[in-house]
Design a protein around this motif. Structure first.
Motif, short mmCIF file in Angstrom:
data_model
loop_
_atom_site.label_atom_id
_atom_site.label_comp_id
_atom_site.label_asym_id
_atom_site.label_seq_id
_atom_site.Cartn_x
_atom_site.Cartn_y
_atom_site.Cartn_z
N VAL A 373 0.84 -1.19 0.00
CA VAL A 373 0.00 0.00 0.00
C VAL A 373 0.88 1.26 0.00
CG1 VAL A 373 -1.76 1.32 1.24
CG2 VAL A 373 -1.88 -1.19 1.16
N ASP A 374 0.65 2.15 -0.95
CA ASP A 374 1.38 3.42 -1.05
C ASP A 374 0.38 4.56 -1.19
OD1 ASP A 374 4.42 2.85 -1.41
OD2 ASP A 374 3.46 1.43 -2.77
N PHE A 375 0.57 5.61 -0.39
CA PHE A 375 -0.18 6.85 -0.60
C PHE A 375 0.46 7.96 0.23
CE2 PHE A 375 -2.59 4.98 2.98
CZ PHE A 375 -2.64 6.05 3.87
N PHE A 376 0.13 9.19 -0.11
CA PHE A 376 0.60 10.34 0.65
C PHE A 376 -0.58 11.25 0.92
CE2 PHE A 376 2.32 14.76 0.75
CZ PHE A 376 3.00 14.65 1.97
N LEU A 377 -0.77 11.65 2.19
CA LEU A 377 -1.84 12.54 2.59
C LEU A 377 -1.22 13.84 3.09
CD1 LEU A 377 -4.85 13.06 3.19
CD2 LEU A 377 -4.48 12.00 5.44
N PRO A 378 -1.30 14.92 2.32
CA PRO A 378 -0.71 16.19 2.76
C PRO A 378 -1.58 16.89 3.79
CG PRO A 378 -1.71 16.43 0.61
CD PRO A 378 -1.85 14.98 0.97
N SER A 556 -22.33 9.00 -0.20
CA SER A 556 -22.69 10.40 0.01
C SER A 556 -21.68 11.08 0.92
CB SER A 556 -24.08 10.49 0.62
OG SER A 556 -24.14 9.78 1.84
N THR A 557 -21.09 10.30 1.82
CA THR A 557 -20.04 10.81 2.71
C THR A 557 -18.69 10.81 2.02
OG1 THR A 557 -21.23 10.01 4.65
CG2 THR A 557 -18.87 10.41 4.90
N VAL A 558 -18.39 9.72 1.35
CA VAL A 558 -17.09 9.54 0.72
C VAL A 558 -16.79 10.64 -0.30
CG1 VAL A 558 -15.82 8.05 -0.87
CG2 VAL A 558 -17.01 7.06 1.10
N ARG A 559 -17.79 11.07 -1.03
CA ARG A 559 -17.57 12.03 -2.12
C ARG A 559 -17.13 13.40 -1.59
NH1 ARG A 559 -23.11 12.28 -5.17
NH2 ARG A 559 -21.90 13.68 -6.52
N LEU A 560 -17.29 13.64 -0.26
CA LEU A 560 -16.86 14.90 0.31
C LEU A 560 -15.34 14.95 0.50
CD1 LEU A 560 -19.62 15.34 3.05
CD2 LEU A 560 -19.50 16.43 0.81
N ALA A 561 -14.66 13.81 0.40
CA ALA A 561 -13.22 13.76 0.59
C ALA A 561 -12.49 14.36 -0.61
CB ALA A 561 -12.76 12.32 0.82
N ASP A 562 -11.27 14.86 -0.39
CA ASP A 562 -10.46 15.40 -1.49
C ASP A 562 -10.02 14.29 -2.43
OD1 ASP A 562 -10.24 18.25 -0.57
OD2 ASP A 562 -9.31 17.26 1.16
N GLU A 563 -9.68 13.14 -1.84
CA GLU A 563 -9.27 11.98 -2.64
C GLU A 563 -9.87 10.73 -2.04
OE1 GLU A 563 -5.43 11.92 -5.17
OE2 GLU A 563 -4.84 12.40 -3.11
N ILE A 564 -9.99 9.70 -2.86
CA ILE A 564 -10.56 8.42 -2.44
C ILE A 564 -9.59 7.31 -2.82
CG2 ILE A 564 -12.51 6.83 -2.73
CD1 ILE A 564 -14.12 9.37 -3.65
N LEU A 565 -9.33 6.41 -1.88
CA LEU A 565 -8.47 5.25 -2.11
C LEU A 565 -9.36 4.01 -2.08
CD1 LEU A 565 -5.36 4.72 -2.45
CD2 LEU A 565 -5.35 4.08 -0.03
N VAL A 566 -9.38 3.26 -3.16
CA VAL A 566 -10.23 2.07 -3.26
C VAL A 566 -9.39 0.85 -2.90
CG1 VAL A 566 -11.74 0.70 -4.73
CG2 VAL A 566 -11.55 3.18 -5.08
N MET A 567 -9.83 0.11 -1.86
CA MET A 567 -9.11 -1.06 -1.38
C MET A 567 -9.81 -2.34 -1.83
SD MET A 567 -6.57 0.22 0.32
CE MET A 567 -6.00 -1.31 1.07
N GLU A 568 -9.00 -3.35 -2.16
CA GLU A 568 -9.54 -4.67 -2.51
C GLU A 568 -8.48 -5.71 -2.19
OE1 GLU A 568 -10.31 -6.46 -6.67
OE2 GLU A 568 -12.23 -5.59 -6.04
N GLY A 569 -8.84 -6.67 -1.33
CA GLY A 569 -7.90 -7.74 -0.97
C GLY A 569 -6.61 -7.24 -0.35
N GLY A 570 -6.67 -6.13 0.39
CA GLY A 570 -5.49 -5.61 1.05
C GLY A 570 -4.62 -4.73 0.18
N ARG A 571 -5.04 -4.47 -1.03
CA ARG A 571 -4.26 -3.63 -1.96
C ARG A 571 -5.07 -2.40 -2.37
NH1 ARG A 571 0.26 -6.04 -3.94
NH2 ARG A 571 0.50 -8.27 -3.50
N ALA A 572 -4.34 -1.31 -2.65
CA ALA A 572 -4.96 -0.10 -3.16
C ALA A 572 -5.04 -0.22 -4.68
CB ALA A 572 -4.15 1.13 -2.76
#
Length: 600
Positions: A373-378, A556-572
């Protein structure tokens, strides 16, 4: 090069000495007065019987000679000695009760401190729960029992020494008979004490299982389903099966113990009456006075009882120290030492939260919960995590919260590995709401601000937290306001709905106004959609400049985020904002349209 062998277990004697010294030191710190009284009581109670036997002979010989002065003086001294035994007996009872409370509380506190000091992963290990159960079971009674047994044995040895001195003037065989009479009982009871310990130690899991079934049948948060699904008789039957297994094993061991014990008692009885006959025949031959005869019989009985008490005390010490091995073994569990950790990251490093090729596998599991899993949240950005149950969303939040360390890769905050952060400094930056939040059976104020070691929370600050979580109307309807006790476990408590409890859990997170990293795991699952929309609009407005990780199944809640990370089987597998992910027509778009179809 050969492998190093594990250290040999300590011998029973060295283990007993070590645990006795440790328990005495703990008892001294808990109540020096009680420990001193127990020592004094053991010495006085041990010496008094020998003196009483001696003066009893003087009474009998004085009566035989018609010496009134000797008889009365000896009776007076004997009465004083008897009063002293009553006095020290009462003091010993008082001191034991005092020490049991003081030492029991100190050890229970030590157990609880250990429980909050060990890594979080311990609480997902059944072996840890077994060790905790054994430790809590022994904490209150065993330490005092060990000390009481030691002092009882010391008292008996004092009695025995005095009895031996008095009996040797008649015949060394009398003293030897005492030893031989008590020996079979000692060997028998020691053998069965070890068997009882092994049996009870092995049944820690069964004890927890039986307690669990009892909890299911008696807890308010289980009562609805137990009645609606009719599972009460099922769980009661399972509790009975566990009890029956325990009962049958105990009864089998008790029967063997009874039969062997009766044999040992018959041996002791034969030796006692052999000495009885020997002394009586010498008295008939006028080789002993009436006082000598009385002294011999009283002293023999005292010595016989004292030796049995001493051997029984030794047997009890042996058994108690084994159980204390469970207690001290738990208290000695290693806790990761505090290192020179970061209170804050250096200013030159990047700001934000970064996952670098993070993988994680739960203890005891073979399947990774996260992989690569890789991501950066500023700073100031909101990242939503979506995916099916078991895809790794909550695991990411646990890693960020420092509850676990990655199996592979790194989690960095402001450019520094989370493992290098001081736990308190990290927690100060976090505001967390987990899906399985705690419902404290305490007041509203204590639910929102449960930490007593933090600075007092003003009513103004409390009101801001309640307003942000939409909980102000909930508290306004309660008769006691902020001081209203919640839940039904204690008198005067008021039960809340699931959504109302969840709003208080959110208020607990919003109270941490200085936190710059918010972790929300299904924070509105029990809240109605209208309240949820208002809540997240407020959250979005009031958390500007702060990072947020949000897990939710509601798009409806998720769409308020700046970015969305979709997870499946432990992977982004996907990342982007709501519009970009819909346009990509991937997994996110599929999930979104499935949920949206339910509202058409």
């Amino acid at each position: 090069m050969g492998t190093a062998s594990s250290p040999a277990p300590p011998s029973p004697g060295s283990a007993l000495r070590s645990r006795l010294v440790r328990t005495a030191a703990l008892a001294f710190r808990a109540s020096p007065f009680a420990l001193a009284v127990m020592v004094l009581a053991a010495l006085v109670a041990g010496a008094a019987p020998t003196g009483m036997a001696f003066y009893a002979r003087r009474v009998l010989d004085g009566v035989a000679r018609g010496d009134r002065r000797v008889v009365l003086a000896s009776i007076l001294v004997e009465a004083v000695l008897l009063f002293l035994t009553y006095l020290v007996g009462g003091l010993h009872q008082f001191a034991s009760a005092r020490l049991r409370l003081a030492l029991g509380f100190r050890l229970q506190r030590a157990i609880l401190e250990k429980a909050i000091g060990v890594p979080y992963a311990c609480f997902e290990d059944a072996g840890f729960y077994d060790a905790l159960t054994r430790a809590r079971r022994e904490a209150v009674s065993r330490p005092v029992a060990l000390l009481a047994g030691f002092f009882a044995m010391a008292q008996a040895l004092v009695v025995l020494a005095g009895s031996a001195v008095l009996l040797f003037q008649f015949s060394p065989l009398c003293a030897l008979a005492i030893l031989l009479a008590a020996l079979p009982s000692f060997l028998t009871e020691t053998r069965f004490a070890a068997a009882v310990f092994r049996l009870q130690n092995r049944r820690a899991t069964e004890a927890r299982e039986q307690a669990y079934f009892e909890q299911v049948l008696t807890r308010d948060d289980h009562a609805k389903e137990v009645r609606l699904f009719g599972t009460g008789p099922t769980f009661l039957a399972r509790a009975e099966r566990v009890f029956s297994l325990v009962f049958d094993e105990d009864q089998s061991l008790a029967r063997k113990r009874l039969l062997v014990g009766l044999g040992a008692d018959l041996v002791a009885l034969g030796l006692f009456y052999s000495v009885y006959v020997y002394v009586a025949l010498r008295a008939l031959a006028l080789e002993l006075t009436v006082g000598d005869l009385g002294l011999a019989l009283v002293t023999f009985k005292q010595g016989d009882g004292a030796l049995k008490q001493a051997l029984g005390g030794l047997r009890g010490l042996y058994m108690d120290q084994q159980y204390l091995g469970n207690l001290y073994g738990f208290l000695d569990l290693p806790v990761p030492p505090r290192k020179d950790l970061l209170l804050a990251a250096p200013a030159r490093d990047e700001k934000g939260l970064r996952f670098e090729n993070v993988g994680f596998t739960y203890p005891g599991s073979k399947r990774p919960a996260l992989a690569g899993v890789d991501f950066f949240l500023p700073p100031g950005k909101k990242l939503a995590l979506v995916g099916e149950n078991g895809s790794g969303k909550s695991t990411i939040l646990k890693l960020v919260a420092g509850l676990y360390e990655p199996t592979t890769g790194r989690v960095l905050l402001d450019g520094k590995d989370l493992a290098a952060w001081d736990p308190d400094a990290l927690r100060a930056r976090l505001a967390v709401v987990f899906q399985d939040f705690v419902r404290y059976q305490l007041t509203v104020r204590e639910n929102v601000a449960p930490r007593a070691d933090e600075a007092p929370v003003s009513d103004e600050r409390m009101a801001r937290a309640l307003a942000r979580s939409e909980a102000s109307p909930v508290v306004g309807r309660l008769a006691g306001g902020l001081e209203q006790r919640l839940g039904k476990w204690f008198p005067g408590g008021v039960e809340l709905s699931g959504g109302e409890w969840q709003k208080l859990a959110l208020a607990r997170a919003f109270l941490r106004e200085d936190a710059d990293l918010l972790l929300f795991d299904e924070p509105t699952a029990a809240i109605d959609p209208a309240a949820e929309a208002a809540l997240f609009e407020r959250v979005r407005a009031e958390t500007e400049g702060r990072m947020a990780l949000l897990v939710s199944h509601r798009f409806s809640t998720v769409r308020l985020a700046d970015e969305i990370l979709v997870m499946e089987g432990g992977r982004a597998i996907e990342r982007g904002d709501h519009e970009a992910l819909l346009a990509a027509k991937g997994r996110y778009a599929t999930l979104f349209h499935l949920q949206a179809s339910g509202y058409r």
